[in-house]
Design a protein around this motif. Structure first.
Motif, short mmCIF file in Angstrom:
data_model
loop_
_atom_site.label_atom_id
_atom_site.label_comp_id
_atom_site.label_asym_id
_atom_site.label_seq_id
_atom_site.Cartn_x
_atom_site.Cartn_y
_atom_site.Cartn_z
N GLY A 151 -16.13 -46.35 -4.91
CA GLY A 151 -15.82 -44.96 -5.23
C GLY A 151 -14.66 -44.85 -6.20
O GLY A 151 -14.70 -44.08 -7.17
N LEU A 152 -13.62 -45.64 -5.98
CA LEU A 152 -12.47 -45.63 -6.88
C LEU A 152 -12.85 -46.16 -8.25
O LEU A 152 -12.39 -45.67 -9.28
CB LEU A 152 -11.33 -46.45 -6.27
N GLU A 153 -13.72 -47.18 -8.27
CA GLU A 153 -14.16 -47.74 -9.55
C GLU A 153 -15.00 -46.75 -10.36
O GLU A 153 -15.01 -46.81 -11.59
CB GLU A 153 -14.97 -49.03 -9.30
N GLN A 154 -15.68 -45.84 -9.66
CA GLN A 154 -16.50 -44.85 -10.36
C GLN A 154 -15.68 -43.63 -10.81
O GLN A 154 -16.23 -42.71 -11.41
CB GLN A 154 -17.64 -44.38 -9.46
N GLY A 155 -14.38 -43.64 -10.52
CA GLY A 155 -13.53 -42.57 -11.04
C GLY A 155 -12.87 -41.69 -10.02
O GLY A 155 -12.15 -40.75 -10.39
N ALA A 156 -13.10 -41.94 -8.72
CA ALA A 156 -12.41 -41.16 -7.70
C ALA A 156 -10.92 -41.50 -7.72
O ALA A 156 -10.53 -42.63 -8.02
CB ALA A 156 -13.01 -41.43 -6.32
N ASP A 157 -10.08 -40.52 -7.40
CA ASP A 157 -8.63 -40.74 -7.38
C ASP A 157 -8.15 -41.21 -6.01
O ASP A 157 -7.11 -41.85 -5.89
CB ASP A 157 -7.90 -39.45 -7.77
N ASP A 158 -8.90 -40.87 -4.97
CA ASP A 158 -8.55 -41.30 -3.62
C ASP A 158 -9.78 -41.06 -2.75
O ASP A 158 -10.75 -40.41 -3.17
CB ASP A 158 -7.35 -40.51 -3.09
N TYR A 159 -9.76 -41.59 -1.53
CA TYR A 159 -10.86 -41.35 -0.61
C TYR A 159 -10.31 -41.10 0.79
O TYR A 159 -9.19 -41.47 1.12
CB TYR A 159 -11.84 -42.54 -0.58
N LEU A 160 -11.12 -40.43 1.61
CA LEU A 160 -10.73 -40.10 2.97
C LEU A 160 -11.95 -40.30 3.85
O LEU A 160 -13.03 -39.78 3.55
CB LEU A 160 -10.23 -38.66 3.05
N VAL A 161 -11.79 -41.08 4.92
CA VAL A 161 -12.91 -41.40 5.80
C VAL A 161 -13.07 -40.29 6.84
O VAL A 161 -12.11 -39.89 7.50
CB VAL A 161 -12.70 -42.76 6.48
N LYS A 162 -14.29 -39.78 6.98
CA LYS A 162 -14.61 -38.76 7.99
C LYS A 162 -14.92 -39.44 9.32
O LYS A 162 -15.48 -40.54 9.33
CB LYS A 162 -15.80 -37.93 7.55
N PRO A 163 -14.58 -38.77 10.43
CA PRO A 163 -13.89 -37.49 10.55
C PRO A 163 -12.38 -37.66 10.34
O PRO A 163 -11.84 -38.74 10.56
CB PRO A 163 -14.19 -37.07 11.99
N PHE A 164 -11.71 -36.58 9.92
CA PHE A 164 -10.27 -36.64 9.66
C PHE A 164 -9.62 -35.36 10.18
O PHE A 164 -10.29 -34.33 10.33
CB PHE A 164 -10.00 -36.80 8.17
N GLU A 165 -8.33 -35.43 10.42
CA GLU A 165 -7.57 -34.27 10.86
C GLU A 165 -7.18 -33.43 9.64
O GLU A 165 -6.91 -33.97 8.56
CB GLU A 165 -6.31 -34.71 11.61
N PRO A 166 -7.13 -32.10 9.80
CA PRO A 166 -6.71 -31.24 8.69
C PRO A 166 -5.36 -31.64 8.10
O PRO A 166 -5.17 -31.57 6.88
CB PRO A 166 -6.65 -29.85 9.33
N ALA A 167 -4.42 -32.07 8.94
CA ALA A 167 -3.10 -32.44 8.45
C ALA A 167 -3.18 -33.63 7.50
O ALA A 167 -2.44 -33.70 6.50
CB ALA A 167 -2.17 -32.77 9.61
N LEU A 168 -4.09 -34.58 7.79
CA LEU A 168 -4.25 -35.74 6.90
C LEU A 168 -4.88 -35.32 5.58
O LEU A 168 -4.46 -35.79 4.51
CB LEU A 168 -5.10 -36.81 7.59
#
Length: 227
Positions: A91-108
């Motif tokens: 994902g980062l190689e295709q141009g994403a700036d960051d990633y977040l794995v689901k499920p996640f807390e709103p604060a994160l």
């Protein structure tokens, strides 16, 4: 600050939209990759929350195609249910700036968005203001000329909706949607009473009596002359 949410699950999509709007962000949302690319070509966005697993054109392909478009290039935070290093690196190689794995807390999620916007010199809005009126997005703080208004949670939510409208009229239905749960819908008189209480608290700290205007038969708005 404008965000495009690309998520095929309507429940998650609506929850993200509500959450980001509460943080002061303007949002658009869609559930398919091709639709996302159409929106990105037509409009200017600061950030894209991009689900990896989309029907048809998946998030990786959307990101790759976006980075080759001759348009404003938004930040991309990829949302993935795949907790795989290879997938996330791809994902980062295709141009994403960051990633977040689901499920996640709103604060994160908020912390990741803040970090991205800070690096890009686009800070996440922490409050709303209208002249001497300031309201924090924490659901509690509100001041006029630095004097605490001591709003209830419902009053805070109603005033937040008026501030986000930027002087445009908020209908009673819009105000109800912003401050009450779907299972606890009040009548028009309840909205009027809450607005009356907000006005009284504003008047107590020296705010102009017409800071919140009544648009008869429609709803309420903030007076542009006091912005």
């Amino acid at each position: 600050m404008k965000v495009l949410i690309v998520e095929d699950d309507p429940v998650i999509r609506d929850a993200l939209k509500e959450l980001l709007q509460h943080w002061g962000l303007v949002t658009e949302a869609c559930g398919e990759g091709l639709e996302a690319l159409t929106l990105l070509e037509a409009g200017s966005f600061d950030l894209v929350l991009l689900d990896l697993n989309l029907p048809g054109l998946d998030g990786l392909e959307v990101c790759r195609k976006l980075r080759h478009l001759p348009v404003n290039q938004p930040l991309v935070l990829m949302l993935t249910a795949r907790d795989s290093l290879d997938d996330n690196v791809l994902g980062l190689e295709q141009g994403a700036d960051d990633y977040l794995v689901k499920p996640f807390e709103p604060a994160l999620l908020k912390a990741r968005i803040q970090a991205l916007l800070r690096r890009a010199a686009r800070p996440l809005r922490e409050d709303w203001s209208w002249g001497a009126l300031q309201l924090g997005l924490d659901g509690r703080t509100a001041t006029f000329n630095a004097q605490d208004l001591r709003l209830t949670p419902k009053e805070h939510a109603l005033l937040e909706a008026l501030l986000k409208a930027g002087g445009r009229t908020c209908s009673k239905e819009q105000l109800i949607e912003s401050a009450w749960a779907w299972a606890d819908v009040p009548g028009d008189e309840s909205v009027k009473t809450h607005v009356k209480n907000i006005r009284a608290k504003l008047n107590q700290v020296g705010a102009p009596p017409d800071l919140i205007e009544t648009v008869y038969g429609v709803g309420f708005r903030l007076n542009a002359s006091h912005a």
